[in-house]
Design a protein around this motif. Structure first.
Motif, mmCIF file in Angstrom:
data_model
loop_
_atom_site.group_PDB
_atom_site.id
_atom_site.type_symbol
_atom_site.label_atom_id
_atom_site.label_comp_id
_atom_site.label_asym_id
_atom_site.label_seq_id
_atom_site.Cartn_x
_atom_site.Cartn_y
_atom_site.Cartn_z
ATOM 1 N N ARG A 13 35.587 18.375 27.845
ATOM 2 C CA ARG A 13 35.744 19.688 27.686
ATOM 3 C C ARG A 13 35.310 20.408 26.576
ATOM 4 N N SER A 14 35.169 19.489 25.391
ATOM 5 C CA SER A 14 34.763 20.057 24.092
ATOM 6 C C SER A 14 33.304 20.381 24.150
ATOM 7 N N ALA A 15 33.013 21.335 23.347
ATOM 8 C CA ALA A 15 31.700 21.828 23.010
ATOM 9 C C ALA A 15 30.639 20.966 22.700
ATOM 10 N N ILE A 16 29.398 20.808 23.465
ATOM 11 C CA ILE A 16 28.372 19.740 23.087
ATOM 12 C C ILE A 16 27.173 20.422 23.014
ATOM 13 N N LEU A 17 26.386 20.017 21.580
ATOM 14 C CA LEU A 17 25.057 20.556 21.500
ATOM 15 C C LEU A 17 24.122 19.290 21.448
ATOM 16 N N VAL A 18 23.376 19.232 22.621
ATOM 17 C CA VAL A 18 22.502 18.038 22.590
ATOM 18 C C VAL A 18 21.236 18.232 22.383
ATOM 19 N N ILE A 19 20.634 17.361 21.144
ATOM 20 C CA ILE A 19 19.472 17.832 20.361
ATOM 21 C C ILE A 19 18.403 16.617 20.703
ATOM 22 N N HIS A 20 17.370 16.895 21.256
ATOM 23 C CA HIS A 20 16.543 15.707 21.558
ATOM 24 C C HIS A 20 14.987 16.070 21.367
ATOM 25 N N GLY A 21 14.027 15.459 20.833
ATOM 26 C CA GLY A 21 12.880 15.383 20.644
ATOM 27 C C GLY A 21 12.040 15.376 22.084
ATOM 28 N N GLU A 22 11.520 16.358 22.382
ATOM 29 C CA GLU A 22 10.779 16.458 23.726
ATOM 30 C C GLU A 22 9.987 15.297 24.023
ATOM 31 N N LYS A 23 9.198 14.593 23.263
ATOM 32 C CA LYS A 23 8.314 13.611 23.357
ATOM 33 C C LYS A 23 8.823 12.156 22.982
ATOM 34 N N ALA A 24 10.329 12.102 22.943
ATOM 35 C CA ALA A 24 10.706 10.782 22.678
ATOM 36 C C ALA A 24 10.916 10.063 23.858
ATOM 37 N N HIS A 25 10.587 8.932 23.759
ATOM 38 C CA HIS A 25 10.600 8.101 24.892
ATOM 39 C C HIS A 25 12.145 8.062 25.641
ATOM 40 N N GLU A 43 24.920 22.921 25.702
ATOM 41 C CA GLU A 43 23.626 23.221 25.436
ATOM 42 C C GLU A 43 22.787 22.165 25.218
ATOM 43 N N LEU A 44 21.547 22.261 25.788
ATOM 44 C CA LEU A 44 20.495 21.167 25.617
ATOM 45 C C LEU A 44 19.389 21.705 24.764
ATOM 46 N N LEU A 45 19.015 21.330 23.720
ATOM 47 C CA LEU A 45 17.952 21.885 22.932
ATOM 48 C C LEU A 45 16.897 20.853 22.917
ATOM 49 N N LEU A 46 15.775 21.009 23.445
ATOM 50 C CA LEU A 46 14.679 19.848 23.253
ATOM 51 C C LEU A 46 13.532 20.543 22.066
ATOM 52 N N ILE A 47 13.378 19.720 21.157
ATOM 53 C CA ILE A 47 12.587 20.275 19.991
ATOM 54 C C ILE A 47 11.191 19.836 20.447
ATOM 55 N N PRO A 48 10.161 20.978 20.679
ATOM 56 C CA PRO A 48 8.839 20.790 20.952
ATOM 57 C C PRO A 48 8.205 19.859 20.099
ATOM 58 N N ASN A 49 7.237 18.711 20.992
ATOM 59 C CA ASN A 49 6.333 17.763 20.092
ATOM 60 C C ASN A 49 7.032 16.944 19.340
#
Length: 75
Positions: A13-25, A43-49
């Motif tokens: 139920r807690s807030a979650i911000l998922v941050i991941h590199g777009e090109k990560a395996h 929220e899912l945040l993909l960091i370009p390149n």
């Protein structure tokens, strides 16, 4: 692993911000996990390149402003 970690994701139920590199395996792990999360405070945040290790110490691409905004909005 002895347990399926994603089995209980829909109970968070807690807030979650998922941050991941777009090109990560391992990017698909975050994408798959995010699909199971419920609520409008996720929220899912993909960091370009970016690859996995870029988010450890590459201060130019770490989204500090986004992280701050998310925390102030949800916490």
């Amino acid at each position: 692993m002895n347990t399926k970690q994603d089995e209980y994701l829909d109970e968070i139920r807690s807030a979650i911000l998922v941050i991941h590199g777009e090109k990560a395996h391992s990017c698909y792990f975050s994408k798959d996990a995010f699909k199971h999360l419920k609520g409008d405070n996720k929220e899912l945040l993909l960091i370009p390149n970016a690859v996995h290790t870029d988010l450890y110490d590459n201060l130019k691409i770490i989204p500090f402003d986004k992280m701050k905004d998310f925390i102030f909005k949800h916490i």
